[in-house]
Design a protein around this motif. Sequence first.
Motif, PDB file in Angstrom:
ATOM      1  N   THR A  56      -4.802  11.780   7.704  1.00 18.37           N
ATOM      2  CA  THR A  56      -5.543  13.039   7.688  1.00 18.37           C
ATOM      3  C   THR A  56      -4.585  14.157   8.061  1.00 18.37           C
ATOM      4  O   THR A  56      -3.472  13.914   8.551  1.00 18.37           O
ATOM      5  CB  THR A  56      -6.685  13.014   8.707  1.00 18.37           C
ATOM      6  N   LEU A  57      -5.009  15.392   7.846  1.00 25.02           N
ATOM      7  CA  LEU A  57      -4.190  16.532   8.245  1.00 25.02           C
ATOM      8  C   LEU A  57      -3.975  16.531   9.753  1.00 25.02           C
ATOM      9  O   LEU A  57      -2.871  16.837  10.230  1.00 25.02           O
ATOM     10  CB  LEU A  57      -4.858  17.837   7.801  1.00 25.02           C
ATOM     11  N   ASN A  58      -4.990  16.152  10.510  1.00 26.41           N
ATOM     12  CA  ASN A  58      -4.838  16.129  11.959  1.00 26.41           C
ATOM     13  C   ASN A  58      -3.778  15.119  12.387  1.00 26.41           C
ATOM     14  O   ASN A  58      -2.984  15.385  13.298  1.00 26.41           O
ATOM     15  CB  ASN A  58      -6.176  15.787  12.616  1.00 26.41           C
ATOM     16  N   ARG A  59      -3.745  13.957  11.723  1.00 25.29           N
ATOM     17  CA  ARG A  59      -2.732  12.947  12.040  1.00 25.29           C
ATOM     18  C   ARG A  59      -1.334  13.471  11.695  1.00 25.29           C
ATOM     19  O   ARG A  59      -0.379  13.255  12.445  1.00 25.29           O
ATOM     20  CB  ARG A  59      -3.021  11.668  11.259  1.00 25.29           C
ATOM     21  N   MET A  60      -1.215  14.183  10.593  1.00 28.11           N
ATOM     22  CA  MET A  60       0.073  14.753  10.212  1.00 28.11           C
ATOM     23  C   MET A  60       0.515  15.798  11.231  1.00 28.11           C
ATOM     24  O   MET A  60       1.696  15.866  11.600  1.00 28.11           O
ATOM     25  CB  MET A  60      -0.029  15.370   8.813  1.00 28.11           C
ATOM     26  N   LEU A  61      -0.417  16.616  11.702  1.00 23.95           N
ATOM     27  CA  LEU A  61      -0.091  17.608  12.735  1.00 23.95           C
ATOM     28  C   LEU A  61       0.428  16.917  13.992  1.00 23.95           C
ATOM     29  O   LEU A  61       1.420  17.350  14.590  1.00 23.95           O
ATOM     30  CB  LEU A  61      -1.325  18.440  13.064  1.00 23.95           C
TER      31      LEU A  61
ATOM     32  N   GLN B 293      -5.788  21.734  -3.911  1.00 24.00           N
ATOM     33  CA  GLN B 293      -6.534  22.302  -2.795  1.00 24.00           C
ATOM     34  C   GLN B 293      -6.062  21.696  -1.470  1.00 24.00           C
ATOM     35  O   GLN B 293      -5.907  22.409  -0.469  1.00 24.00           O
ATOM     36  CB  GLN B 293      -8.034  22.038  -2.980  1.00 24.00           C
ATOM     37  N   ALA B 294      -5.825  20.393  -1.484  1.00 22.08           N
ATOM     38  CA  ALA B 294      -5.329  19.725  -0.282  1.00 22.08           C
ATOM     39  C   ALA B 294      -3.948  20.245   0.084  1.00 22.08           C
ATOM     40  O   ALA B 294      -3.652  20.502   1.257  1.00 22.08           O
ATOM     41  CB  ALA B 294      -5.289  18.216  -0.493  1.00 22.08           C
TER      42      ALA B 294
END
Length: 224
Positions: A104-109, A71-72
């Motif tokens: 987190t996904l935001n950090r990866m972005l 899911q992630a």
Amino acid sequence: MENNNDLIDQAVRGVAPSSTNSATAAGRPSERPEPLPEHLVDTINQVFALFRLNFHNQFYSAYSDTDLLNQAKRLWLDALAHFDRDQILLGAKRVIETSDYLPTLNRMLQCCEACQNPAGLPSPRSAYLEACNAPSPKTTHHWSHPVVYHAGLATGWYLLAHEAEAVSYPLFLDHYRRLCRELGKGRQLALPDPAREAAEKPPLSREASRQRLAELKADLKLDE
């Protein structure tokens, strides 16, 4: 007990079916998500394998079972679809080099956006400053990329001109990232015809603008 390489191999194999099959009942193919590019699936698998090796205990704590892991991956596939393979891998490398914690996904972005931008896209910060400083009429400004204009339009020119950055930038960023994802999926964005400037809607009043801002903040849960 299976060793780490076996677990990595299982995760890499496991995400491919999840990207092309839906959890909806049989006989409802219209609700199944479209297959994602194989190279993107492989790239996300590589990123998660790197994170598993570098953030071992944190990784297994965050993704305690295969379903949660897949899911992630699906979420990250969608959010990072507008980046090319090299930029995603460079973003992952930047995360590993600068953080002791599973990102987190935001950090990866943020890390992907800090690398070389795909297809001439400006960084979110540069795009925001351009949208804020572009003179009127907006349709005659020489935009660095159509996505900047459309993100500014979706946010609201009045908001960008009159609200504090702490309020306006998160709203702009949300629209900018959404439009960049849509670009990655094939959406075409064009600049408006300056000749139609007169037909554009007049700017919102300050009262109407504040009401719209409150609605947007509620949608994004920025007041929490």
